[in-house]
Design a protein around this motif. Structure first.
Motif, PDB file in Angstrom:
ATOM      1  N   SER A 118       0.834  -1.194   0.000  1.00 16.71           N
ATOM      2  CA  SER A 118       0.000   0.000   0.000  1.00 16.71           C
ATOM      3  C   SER A 118       0.873   1.250   0.000  1.00 16.71           C
ATOM      4  O   SER A 118       2.015   1.231   0.458  1.00 16.71           O
ATOM      5  N   SER A 160      -7.854   4.415  -7.648  1.00 21.04           N
ATOM      6  CA  SER A 160      -8.025   5.097  -6.368  1.00 21.04           C
ATOM      7  C   SER A 160      -9.505   5.118  -6.010  1.00 21.04           C
ATOM      8  O   SER A 160     -10.364   4.746  -6.817  1.00 21.04           O
ATOM      9  N   ASP A 161      -9.797   5.582  -4.816  1.00 19.46           N
ATOM     10  CA  ASP A 161     -11.177   5.692  -4.376  1.00 19.46           C
ATOM     11  C   ASP A 161     -11.987   6.511  -5.388  1.00 19.46           C
ATOM     12  O   ASP A 161     -11.496   7.520  -5.907  1.00 19.46           O
ATOM     13  N   GLU A 203      -4.148  10.025  -6.228  1.00 19.40           N
ATOM     14  CA  GLU A 203      -3.301   9.398  -5.211  1.00 19.40           C
ATOM     15  C   GLU A 203      -3.031  10.322  -4.028  1.00 19.40           C
ATOM     16  O   GLU A 203      -2.848   9.860  -2.906  1.00 19.40           O
ATOM     17  N   LEU A 221      -9.121  -1.618  -6.911  1.00 20.58           N
ATOM     18  CA  LEU A 221      -9.242  -1.750  -5.470  1.00 20.58           C
ATOM     19  C   LEU A 221     -10.008  -3.035  -5.135  1.00 20.58           C
ATOM     20  O   LEU A 221     -10.887  -3.463  -5.881  1.00 20.58           O
ATOM     21  N   ASN A 253      -3.788   3.834  -0.198  1.00 21.51           N
ATOM     22  CA  ASN A 253      -4.269   3.106  -1.369  1.00 21.51           C
ATOM     23  C   ASN A 253      -3.794   1.664  -1.270  1.00 21.51           C
ATOM     24  O   ASN A 253      -2.588   1.399  -1.254  1.00 21.51           O
TER      25      ASN A 253
END
Length: 448
Positions: free
Chosen positions: A280, A410-411, A383, A438, A289
């Motif tokens: 991560s 990423s989210d 990021e 993810l 992440n």
């Protein structure tokens, strides 16, 4: 040339071959690294001089004529050069701009070479093998995370690769750090451009004498520059727009609302054969992440034996993405440090494909003949929201489709500003390709 938004250095040489700020034929970028490799081989294997001179002529022809770039690159690759030294030659590319340049230089050799690139990312699970600062940069901290603890061991030459050497202070910093932990006798600095002054070159000679080492410079173009005046700085902090309207006919667009463009996303199951590294990252804004990295980008180290596996993975991915192509004018866009694999994929997608990457470099856009950056969009990095990313020189209607290749997802909320920025580029078909998604998260995009 372009004006850089940076108090430490106010100018930027906008490369026509690097694939950062200006879209290029992907073979042109690959060829620039290969040309440096030929110069290196000639330096380290003097008896090859005549053969290497012929290859340099081919490389120069390809760099000057983009229509010949592919043929020239393939001729250089067909040589299948090998370093027959007691231990591998070690290549180090500087993030973010020279990650692909260093990789393409290393890749010309079929055996006897290793490669790693520095990174600005913080990977708490791993201890950096080396760490140094780039003094003039907007993002100063560099780290090297090598999965092989012996990545810098031995006393063979180390080749430091950067797109441009202006003063050389970054190079001196990393040589000092390496020499302290992994001493050796020989270093090579390889760059597209070398603008060092006489006093800068003397600083290298002084370090050679101090440490008892030899530093050999290699570049495709060497010259002198003189800087006059002071940076043009706005009274407000740079937040994505141009600082002074008089000096920029076209603003860098700050995307902060839904944009009218269309992003055509393709959803596929994760079926990648790319090997992963399950670590991560931690950003300065506290975002963790958990999406894995790709193993063979260069961030964690490579050796010649890894090349066939990476080549096969690139070919397979290019074949899949080629099935999604629907237009004639295609742009493949790398992101940040993730440049070489997207560049190679772009090269294998066929004709009418251009390549460039997003960048961290803040530049004043300005529409004038000969100026390097005409337009741009900016957004906070998925990021790390404290870092701004930029996409330059993509005009509305310039491309039928754009493939944006990201190493890691990423989210979704953190991805939204980037997607909005891409929608502002005036291209109706924008394919978002995540190589690593993810865990247990279904989000729009093509997961390769």
């Amino acid at each position: 040339m372009a004006a850089r938004v940076n108090k430490k250095r106010s100018f930027l040489f906008v490369s026509k071959v690097l694939g950062k700020h200006i879209p290029v034929n992907p073979y042109t970028s690959l060829l620039s690294g290969a040309a440096l490799a030929i110069l290196l081989y000639k330096e380290l294997v003097p008896q090859s001089g005549q053969q290497m001179d012929k290859l340099i002529q081919e490389a120069v022809r390809g760099l000057l004529d983009s229509n010949y770039a592919k043929e020239a690159y393939e001729k250089l690759m067909d040589e299948r050069l090998i370093f027959a030294f007691p231990e591998p030659i070690k290549f180090v590319g500087f993030a973010e701009t020279a990650t692909a340049l260093g990789h393409s230089m290393y890749r010309l050799f079929d055996d006897g070479a290793t490669y790693i690139h520095t990174t600005r990312e913080d990977i708490p699970d791993l201890r950096p093998v080396i760490r140094f600062e780039e003094e003039h940069s907007h993002a100063v901290d560099h780290r090297c995370y090598a999965l092989n603890e012996d990545a810098f061991a031995g006393d063979g030459p180390i080749v430091l690769v950067d797109d441009e050497i202006t003063t050389g202070k970054t190079t001196l910093n990393i040589i000092r750090d390496i020499q302290e932990h992994f001493p050796r006798k020989q270093y090579v600095i390889a760059s597209l451009l070398d603008w060092r002054t006489d006093s800068d070159e003397q600083a290298f000679a002084d370090l050679e004498a101090e440490l008892g080492i030899r530093i050999t410079p290699l570049s495709l173009l060497k010259g002198k520059i003189e800087i006059q005046g002071a940076p043009i700085l706005d009274h407000t902090e740079y937040a994505g727009q141009t600082g002074n309207a008089e000096h920029a006919a076209t603003s860098t667009v700050e995307v902060n609302q839904d944009s009218p463009g269309i992003i055509d996303c393709h959803l596929e199951k994760d079926a990648s054969t790319f090997e992963r590294v399950s670590h991560s990252s931690l950003s300065t804004d506290g975002y963790v992440n958990t999406a894995p990295y790709l193993k063979y980008t260069g961030r964690f180290g490579l050796q010649s034996a890894d090349n066939p596996a990476l080549d096969a993975e690139i070919a397979r991915t290019a074949e899949r993405l080629n099935q999604l192509r629907s237009g004639q004018r295609t742009l493949v866009m790398g992101t940040g440090e993730f440049m070489y694999i997207p560049m190679r994929i772009a090269a294998e997608l066929g004709p009418d494909v251009s390549y460039q990457s997003t960048t961290r470099s803040p530049v004043y856009p300005h529409q004038e003949e000969g100026y390097g950056v005409a337009c741009g969009v900016t957004y906070p990095s998925p990021e790390d929201s404290t870092v701004r990313n930029f996409i330059y020189n993509v005009e509305p209607g310039q491309y039928d489709e754009i493939f944006v290749l990201l190493e890691r997802e990423s989210d979704p909320e953190r991805m939204k500003p980037m997607l909005d920025a891409l929608a502002c580029l005036g291209c109706k078909n924008v394919h978002i390709v995540y190589f690593n998604g993810l865990t247990k998260q279904e989000n729009k995009g093509a997961r390769i």
